[in-house]
Design a protein around this motif. Structure first.
Motif, PDB file in Angstrom:
ATOM      1  N   ILE A 152      30.135  49.457  41.817  1.00 18.63           N
ATOM      2  CA  ILE A 152      29.968  50.699  41.357  1.00 18.63           C
ATOM      3  C   ILE A 152      29.340  50.812  40.079  1.00 18.63           C
ATOM      4  O   ILE A 152      28.413  51.511  39.929  1.00 18.63           O
ATOM      5  N   VAL A 153      30.293  50.288  38.866  1.00 22.58           N
ATOM      6  CA  VAL A 153      29.660  50.406  37.637  1.00 22.58           C
ATOM      7  C   VAL A 153      28.276  49.638  37.645  1.00 22.58           C
ATOM      8  O   VAL A 153      27.418  50.235  36.853  1.00 22.58           O
ATOM      9  N   TYR A 202      34.026  40.758  34.035  1.00 25.76           N
ATOM     10  CA  TYR A 202      35.386  40.453  34.224  1.00 25.76           C
ATOM     11  C   TYR A 202      36.344  41.445  33.679  1.00 25.76           C
ATOM     12  O   TYR A 202      37.475  41.582  34.259  1.00 25.76           O
ATOM     13  N   ILE A 203      35.847  42.024  32.504  1.00 24.42           N
ATOM     14  CA  ILE A 203      36.917  43.024  31.746  1.00 24.42           C
ATOM     15  C   ILE A 203      36.940  44.163  32.776  1.00 24.42           C
ATOM     16  O   ILE A 203      37.816  44.775  32.723  1.00 24.42           O
ATOM     17  N   VAL A 204      35.852  44.695  33.129  1.00 23.27           N
ATOM     18  CA  VAL A 204      35.647  45.826  33.904  1.00 23.27           C
ATOM     19  C   VAL A 204      36.691  45.601  35.120  1.00 23.27           C
ATOM     20  O   VAL A 204      37.311  46.473  35.738  1.00 23.27           O
ATOM     21  N   LYS A 205      36.418  44.195  35.879  1.00 22.88           N
ATOM     22  CA  LYS A 205      37.107  44.205  36.901  1.00 22.88           C
ATOM     23  C   LYS A 205      38.631  44.025  36.935  1.00 22.88           C
ATOM     24  O   LYS A 205      39.369  44.492  37.649  1.00 22.88           O
ATOM     25  N   SER A 206      39.176  43.630  35.679  1.00 20.99           N
ATOM     26  CA  SER A 206      40.526  43.350  35.537  1.00 20.99           C
ATOM     27  C   SER A 206      41.292  44.757  34.803  1.00 20.99           C
ATOM     28  O   SER A 206      42.427  45.042  35.274  1.00 20.99           O
ATOM     29  N   TYR A 217      39.690  52.236  45.602  1.00 19.30           N
ATOM     30  CA  TYR A 217      39.359  52.635  44.334  1.00 19.30           C
ATOM     31  C   TYR A 217      40.322  51.639  43.367  1.00 19.30           C
ATOM     32  O   TYR A 217      40.202  51.917  42.106  1.00 19.30           O
ATOM     33  N   MET A 218      41.379  50.858  43.666  1.00 20.36           N
ATOM     34  CA  MET A 218      41.964  50.166  43.052  1.00 20.36           C
ATOM     35  C   MET A 218      41.675  48.523  42.917  1.00 20.36           C
ATOM     36  O   MET A 218      42.311  47.749  42.640  1.00 20.36           O
ATOM     37  N   ASP A 219      40.675  48.466  43.893  1.00 27.80           N
ATOM     38  CA  ASP A 219      39.947  47.021  43.987  1.00 27.80           C
ATOM     39  C   ASP A 219      39.049  46.811  42.992  1.00 27.80           C
ATOM     40  O   ASP A 219      37.943  47.543  42.955  1.00 27.80           O
ATOM     41  N   GLY A 220      39.181  45.833  42.147  1.00 27.97           N
ATOM     42  CA  GLY A 220      38.402  45.605  41.081  1.00 27.97           C
ATOM     43  C   GLY A 220      37.114  45.161  41.529  1.00 27.97           C
ATOM     44  O   GLY A 220      35.706  45.206  40.834  1.00 27.97           O
TER      45      GLY A 220
END
Length: 496
Positions: A190-191, A157-161, A181-184
């Motif tokens: 990808i990560v 969730y931290i990565v997403k936000s 590329y701005m979509d969490g």
């Protein structure tokens, strides 16, 4: 006479070396068929087969790497919320609670290691089996699975936000665009596929010591930045000016700093505070040292492992995390006082959204939580092995499939369940107290023989009180969550 004497000596457990020196041979312990089947995975001397099992290998992880792994398992996203916890408890109450939790976690690990040493088992689920049979094993495995899935989801969730904000700042965009590329959601996938999955496919946890060391260095950079910012940001900084900055009016800060007189009560360090938010900060701190599912796997892979050596690994790891938690909370709180938010990085962004140092800190925190996910995934996969594939030999195909399925499930939860944090609040309030307080205590009481420590002996009475404390924490945490839901509040609490 010589032959009967030698036979009698062999019967007594004595045999003769070629040089004539006598040595003692301890008779191999006997186990029932069921016990032998369970212990075969963890006690190489019990198994008569020469094939290696998936946990049957000699520990090769160094003392230092083990400290890195355990410290990284302790360190979580909760460090971002500790300044908020201090603002709602006061400095003295915060120090008392943090110290108490650190000491309780150390004692809990001591119980786990002592129980493990008595039966020769280095797996949480197998301690549950030894204490209560199959129900104990399943209870431990389910608690580990739920707790760690919740932890991994909070990291993603931290990565997403945060990752879209980092990209937005790098590209110097004033507003968030609709590009992929701005979509969490895309960024999380990808990560997970490019970084987390390759690390999670490693066979042994010890190999992640290098990534753990790098992850910890990122959090040290975060801590140094928090300390530096304390002396750079004007104080007192009005909450109104911080909110105005979010609308792009960066000049408002200087106006408010000059125009607003210091509010000594609001912009001064409080030593002791009790308010409506205090109750929510206690569970955050109570679970700040959750690492118990990872302790025994790290113990298994420790080189020249012993209970004393693993206890030293645990003590050093907890001491290091204690210092980092305290310093991050103290300097974060002394920077913003009552204006600090439940997520510290958001508070800095309100001062200057395009601050290069804060941008670097965001990248460091993202790196740290990303590299922590593979370490947290290991105990979950191990728990699934015990529940579904107990007597199977190691298989790379099964090893890979479990990791892929787990990461896919967690990604789906993060992407499609907007209220998943409330669900994980319930999971954290039930599984975390079990893993930290209740299970280590009751396993210890059941496993340690009564002839060695009677039921009414001080160590077992202390363990029983420890389990009772866990039940109290569970009731308290669940009550806070239910009250929060009933009143429609949305209190933020850091995860681990």
């Amino acid at each position: 006479m010589e032959q009967p004497l030698q036979t009698e000596m062999v019967d007594m457990g004595l045999c003769e070396k070629p040089n004539g020196v006598l040595r003692t041979e301890t008779p191999e312990p006997s186990y029932s068929a069921t016990e032998n089947q369970e212990l075969e995975e963890f006690l190489p001397h019990v198994s008569r087969k020469e094939k290696q099992r998936f946990t049957d290998f000699e520990g090769k992880t160094s003392f230092g790497m083990s400290i890195f792994n355990l410290s990284n398992a302790i360190m979580g996203s909760g460090i971002l919320g500790l300044a908020y916890a201090m603002a709602n408890t006061g400095v003295l109450l915060f120090v008392f609670l943090l110290t108490a939790v650190a000491l309780l976690s150390t004692y809990s690990i001591h119980l786990l290691l002592k129980s493990s040493g008595i039966v020769g088992i280095r797996a949480y689920e197998q301690l549950g089996y030894k204490a209560f049979g199959t129900p104990g094993k399943l209870a431990a495995a389910i608690a580990i699975t739920l707790q760690n899935i919740g932890a991994m989801s909070s990291y993603l969730y931290i990565v997403k936000s945060e990752l879209p904000l980092v990209i937005q700042t790098f590209l110097n965009l004033k507003e968030k665009t609709t590009d992929w590329y701005m979509d969490g959601n895309y960024l999380v996938i990808i990560v997970s596929a490019s970084i987390i999955l390759p690390l999670a496919l490693m066979k042994q946890l010890g190999y992640l010591g290098y990534t753990s060391g790098f992850s910890l260095s990122c959090m040290v950079f975060f801590l140094c930045s928090v300390i530096y910012k304390k002396f750079q940001i004007p104080c007192p900084l009005s909450c109104d000016s911080m909110n105005a900055t979010m609308f792009g009016n960066t000049s408002v800060i200087a106006v408010h700093v000059d125009a607003v007189e210091p509010e000594h009560e609001k912009f001064s360090a409080k030593m002791f505070t009790l308010n409506s938010q205090t109750a929510y900060t206690i569970p955050i701190m109570a679970f700040a040292f959750v690492c118990h599912p990872e302790v025994l796997p790290i113990y298994t892979e420790l080189k020249d492992a012993s209970k004393t050596k693993m206890q030293r690994v645990s003590n050093i790891s907890i001491a290091v995390m204690y210092c980092m938690y305290f310093l991050a909370a103290l300097f974060g709180y002394l920077t913003f006082y009552d204006c600090v938010e439940s997520e510290l990085l958001h508070t800095y962004s309100k001062v200057d959204p395009f601050d290069i140092l804060i941008l670097c800190v965001r990248v460091a925190v993202l790196t740290a939580v990303t590299l922590t996910v593979p370490i947290v995934l290991f105990p979950v996969r191990r728990a699934i092995h015990h529940m579904l594939f107990q007597n199977k030999e190691f298989s790379w195909i099964r090893h890979i499939i479990i990791a892929v399925v787990l990461l896919t499930l967690i990604n789906l939860l993060v992407i499609f369940a907007p209220t998943i944090l409330g669900i994980f609040g319930i999971i954290g309030a039930t599984s975390a107290p079990c893993l930290i307080f209740i299970f280590p205590a009751i396993f210890y009481i059941r496993i340690v023989p009564k002839d060695k420590e009677p039921t009414k002996s001080p160590p077992k009475i202390l363990a029983a009180c420890f389990a009772g404390l866990g039940v109290l924490f569970m009731i308290m945490s669940l009550s806070f969550i239910i009250i929060d839901w009933a009143t429609g509040g949305s209190k933020s609490s850091g995860s681990h």
